[in-house]
Motif scaffolding. Structure first.
Motif, short mmCIF file in Angstrom:
data_model
loop_
_atom_site.label_atom_id
_atom_site.label_comp_id
_atom_site.label_asym_id
_atom_site.label_seq_id
_atom_site.Cartn_x
_atom_site.Cartn_y
_atom_site.Cartn_z
N MET A 1 26.12 -12.12 -23.68
CA MET A 1 26.14 -13.51 -23.24
C MET A 1 24.94 -13.81 -22.33
O MET A 1 24.29 -14.85 -22.48
N GLU A 2 24.63 -12.91 -21.43
CA GLU A 2 23.52 -13.14 -20.51
C GLU A 2 22.16 -13.10 -21.20
O GLU A 2 21.28 -13.90 -20.89
N ILE A 3 21.99 -12.20 -22.14
CA ILE A 3 20.72 -12.16 -22.88
C ILE A 3 20.52 -13.47 -23.63
O ILE A 3 19.45 -14.08 -23.56
N VAL A 4 21.56 -13.92 -24.32
CA VAL A 4 21.44 -15.14 -25.13
C VAL A 4 21.23 -16.36 -24.25
O VAL A 4 20.29 -17.14 -24.46
N ASP A 5 22.09 -16.56 -23.25
CA ASP A 5 21.96 -17.81 -22.50
C ASP A 5 20.70 -17.86 -21.66
O ASP A 5 20.08 -18.92 -21.53
N ASN A 6 20.26 -16.74 -21.13
CA ASN A 6 19.01 -16.77 -20.35
C ASN A 6 17.79 -16.91 -21.25
O ASN A 6 16.82 -17.58 -20.87
N ALA A 7 17.81 -16.32 -22.44
CA ALA A 7 16.70 -16.49 -23.37
C ALA A 7 16.57 -17.97 -23.76
O ALA A 7 15.46 -18.51 -23.83
N ILE A 8 17.70 -18.62 -23.94
CA ILE A 8 17.67 -20.05 -24.28
C ILE A 8 17.16 -20.86 -23.10
O ILE A 8 16.31 -21.75 -23.26
N MET A 9 17.66 -20.58 -21.92
CA MET A 9 17.19 -21.32 -20.72
C MET A 9 15.69 -21.17 -20.54
O MET A 9 14.99 -22.14 -20.26
N VAL A 10 15.20 -19.95 -20.68
CA VAL A 10 13.76 -19.70 -20.51
C VAL A 10 12.98 -20.34 -21.65
O VAL A 10 11.86 -20.83 -21.46
N GLY A 11 13.58 -20.40 -22.84
CA GLY A 11 12.89 -20.93 -24.01
C GLY A 11 12.85 -22.44 -24.12
O GLY A 11 12.01 -22.99 -24.83
N ILE A 12 13.76 -23.13 -23.44
CA ILE A 12 13.76 -24.59 -23.50
C ILE A 12 12.67 -25.11 -22.57
O ILE A 12 12.72 -24.87 -21.36
N PRO A 13 11.71 -25.82 -23.13
CA PRO A 13 10.61 -26.32 -22.30
C PRO A 13 11.13 -27.19 -21.14
O PRO A 13 11.91 -28.12 -21.33
N GLY A 14 10.73 -26.82 -19.93
CA GLY A 14 11.07 -27.59 -18.74
C GLY A 14 12.42 -27.27 -18.12
O GLY A 14 12.72 -27.75 -17.03
N ALA A 15 13.25 -26.48 -18.79
CA ALA A 15 14.60 -26.21 -18.26
C ALA A 15 14.55 -25.48 -16.92
O ALA A 15 15.28 -25.83 -16.00
N MET A 16 13.71 -24.46 -16.82
CA MET A 16 13.66 -23.68 -15.58
C MET A 16 12.89 -24.40 -14.47
O MET A 16 13.06 -24.09 -13.30
N GLU A 17 12.09 -25.37 -14.84
CA GLU A 17 11.34 -26.12 -13.83
C GLU A 17 12.10 -27.35 -13.36
O GLU A 17 11.76 -27.94 -12.34
N ALA A 18 13.11 -27.76 -14.13
CA ALA A 18 13.87 -28.96 -13.78
C ALA A 18 14.69 -28.71 -12.52
O ALA A 18 15.19 -27.62 -12.30
N GLY A 19 14.81 -29.71 -11.72
CA GLY A 19 15.64 -29.62 -10.52
C GLY A 19 17.11 -29.78 -10.87
O GLY A 19 17.45 -30.22 -11.98
N ILE A 20 17.97 -29.48 -9.91
CA ILE A 20 19.40 -29.54 -10.20
C ILE A 20 19.90 -30.98 -10.37
O ILE A 20 21.00 -31.18 -10.88
N ALA A 21 19.11 -31.94 -9.99
CA ALA A 21 19.49 -33.35 -10.20
C ALA A 21 18.97 -33.86 -11.55
O ALA A 21 19.22 -35.01 -11.90
N ASP A 22 18.29 -33.03 -12.29
CA ASP A 22 17.67 -33.42 -13.56
C ASP A 22 18.62 -33.10 -14.72
O ASP A 22 19.14 -31.99 -14.82
N TRP A 23 18.83 -34.06 -15.61
CA TRP A 23 19.72 -33.85 -16.75
C TRP A 23 19.25 -32.71 -17.65
O TRP A 23 20.08 -32.06 -18.30
N VAL A 24 17.94 -32.46 -17.70
CA VAL A 24 17.40 -31.38 -18.54
C VAL A 24 17.98 -30.03 -18.10
O VAL A 24 18.32 -29.19 -18.93
#
Length: 150
Positions: free
Chosen positions: A85-108
């Motif tokens: 679960m952690e490999i998959v969900d973190n790979a997706i988070m890292v792979g989605i452009p802007g997801a890791m840079e988005a703030g917690i108030a950002d819908w992305v």
């Protein structure tokens, strides 16, 4: 849905609950502190394992199993599931452009987490089914879930 598939879905939902608590907490902390991607991911993964294991060990301890044995049961029950679960969900988070840079108030940020959890769930269910069919994974802990010491 019946039998082993139902058990696999329930095991994966159990895993997802612990992983989501830790993952969201880690992502929110890392993002709020302005950490870069990898320290945030490491914190999220560590907390996902902590919360995932915590949700499993409680009923095992309540069933009267000693702490050392309960740790063994918990590790056997959840390690593969949480890891996948952690490999998959973190790979997706890292792979989605802007997801890791988005703030917690950002819908992305939140949409990316939701997508990551959904995909991780779908990938992890058959893994848990495979483990359960072999008497491993969540099958190891299943007998303790509704048992209490009197």
């Amino acid at each position: 849905m019946s039998g082993p598939w139902r058990v696999a879905v329930n095991a994966t939902l159990h895993c997802l609950t612990g992983c989501a608590i830790g993952e969201v907490l880690g992502m929110v902390i890392g993002t709020s502190l302005g950490w870069s991607t990898w320290p945030t991911v490491i914190l999220a993964v560590a907390l996902a394992f902590l919360f995932g294991y915590s949700l499993t060990i409680r009923p095992v301890l309540r069933a009267g199993v000693g702490f050392r044995a309960a740790v063994g049961v918990t590790l056997a029950a959840d390690t593969v599931s949480i890891t996948v679960m952690e490999i998959v969900d973190n790979a997706i988070m890292v792979g989605i452009p802007g997801a890791m840079e988005a703030g917690i108030a950002d819908w992305v940020f939140w949409a990316s987490l939701a997508v990551a959890f959904a995909v991780a769930f779908v990938v992890t269910v058959p893994v848990n089914k495979w483990l359960i069919d072999r008497g491993k994974g969540h099958a190891v802990v299943h007998r303790y879930h509704h048992q209490e010491v009197h």
